[in-house]
Design an enzyme around this catalytic site. Structure first.
Site, PDB file in Angstrom:
ATOM      1  CG  ASN A  31      -1.697   1.189   1.591  1.00  0.00           C
ATOM      2  OD1 ASN A  31      -1.837   1.825   0.454  1.00  0.00           O
ATOM      3  ND2 ASN A  31      -2.303   1.482   2.560  1.00  0.00           N
ATOM      4  CE  LYS A  61      -0.098   3.334   4.669  1.00  0.00           C
ATOM      5  NZ  LYS A  61       0.044   3.321   6.246  1.00  0.00           N
ATOM      6  CG  HIS A  79      -5.978   2.066   5.101  1.00  0.00           C
ATOM      7  ND1 HIS A  79      -5.269   2.874   6.162  1.00  0.00           N
ATOM      8  CD2 HIS A  79      -4.721   1.064   5.071  1.00  0.00           C
ATOM      9  CE1 HIS A  79      -4.201   2.693   6.477  1.00  0.00           C
ATOM     10  NE2 HIS A  79      -3.807   1.575   6.014  1.00  0.00           N
ATOM     11  CD  GLU A 119      -2.971   5.567   6.578  1.00  0.00           C
ATOM     12  OE1 GLU A 119      -2.886   5.786   5.499  1.00  0.00           O
ATOM     13  OE2 GLU A 119      -1.905   5.282   7.380  1.00  0.00           O
ATOM     14  CD  GLU A 160      -3.437  -2.517   7.304  1.00  0.00           C
ATOM     15  OE1 GLU A 160      -2.354  -2.828   6.757  1.00  0.00           O
ATOM     16  OE2 GLU A 160      -3.944  -1.339   7.038  1.00  0.00           O
ATOM     17  N   GLY A 216       2.825   2.289  10.577  1.00  0.00           N
ATOM     18  CA  GLY A 216       3.546   3.512  10.437  1.00  0.00           C
ATOM     19  C   GLY A 216       4.573   3.693  11.826  1.00  0.00           C
ATOM     20  CB  SER A 222       5.295  -1.747  12.098  1.00  0.00           C
ATOM     21  OG  SER A 222       4.913  -0.487  12.214  1.00  0.00           O
TER      22      SER A 222
END
Ligand code: PGA
Length: 250
Positions: A11, A13, A98, A100, A168, A174, A213
């Site tokens: 991904n 992003k 996701h 985010e 996730e 991250g 991660s």
């Protein structure tokens, strides 16, 4: 249940410009063509790169995907991209829900479920993301949050189709932090139960990817956990050497 063919999806992003196609993607492709992976590999660049990436891969060993789509097929939705447009550009998969997008764009489970329907309508492979925040984990709610997200975000149409779930944990994305292998096993087992609760037999086959991660150093151990059917990889998928190392760990 151990799943033999793992699915490893990158991904990107909001990262990547044309130069990365000639660099990282060309390198990944050459490596995978020379030495085919045992895993199924996908890469989800920003929408601006989907068409060019798909042309470079040209039916080769990397499935190109989008990172989101709208529910509608077309219309007056400034800035929007539909599932059909992703297909038209050469995508075969799409990441949906996701964290985010859930956090920054207020996407709720019911909307994610509708987007899954749109992806299926267009013939895309949906990769549906769920995961708890740190506060939810610390409050002992990780299993129930993930179960609720699965029940709300999936879509009846998924039964019998090609799709994946991605677990996730928000606090692992991250950050360099990852859950313990036991914590991953616990959530993946609960996720499978919720998928079956929601889709009956249709919830048994889809792989459950772990994301957050994942790197070349931890991939092998994570991918060996029961019910881990692959990985959704953010930062490490931008570098050919790291992404290839994760693919080779599967
Ligand atoms: P990360 O991102 O690998 O950079 O933690 C994972 C993701 O958000 O899919």
């Amino acid at each position: 249940m151990k799943q033999s063919v793992k699915m490893i999806v990158g991904n990107w992003k909001m990262n990547g410009v044309a130069a990365d196609l000639a660099g990282a993607v060309a390198e990944m492709l050459a490596d995978l063509q020379q030495n085919p992976a045992s895993a199924r590999v996908g890469l989800c660049p920003p929408a601006t790169l989907i068409e060019r990436m798909a042309r470079i891969i040209d039916g080769g060993p990397i499935m190109v995907g989008g990172q989101d789509c709208r529910v509608e097929q077309k219309g007056a939705y400034t800035g929007g991209v539909s599932a059909e447009m992703l297909v038209d550009a050469g995508a075969r998969a799409v990441i949906l829900g996701h964290s985010e997008r859930r956090q920054e764009f207020g996407e709720i489970d019911a909307l994610v479920s509708q987007k899954v329907g749109a992806a299926l309508r267009a013939g895309l492979t949906p990769i549906v993301c769920v995961g708890e925040t740190l506060a939810q984990r610390e409050a002992g709610q990780a299993v129930s949050v993930v179960r609720d997200q699965i029940l709300g975000s999936l879509n009846d149409g998924l039964a019998g189709r090609d799709w994946a779930l991605a677990y996730e944990p928000v606090w692992a994305i991250g950050t360099g932090l990852t859950p313990t292998l036991d914590q991953i096993a616990e959530i993946h087992a609960a996720a499978r139960d919720a998928m079956i609760e929601r889709l009956r037999e249709g919830g048994r086959a889809a792989p459950i990817l772990y994301g957050g991660s994942v790197n070349p150093g931890n991939a092998r151990d994570i991918l060996a956990v029961d019910e881990v059917g692959g990985a959704l990889v953010g930062g490490a998928s931008l570098k050919a050497a790291d992404f290839l190392a994760i693919i080779r760990a599967a």
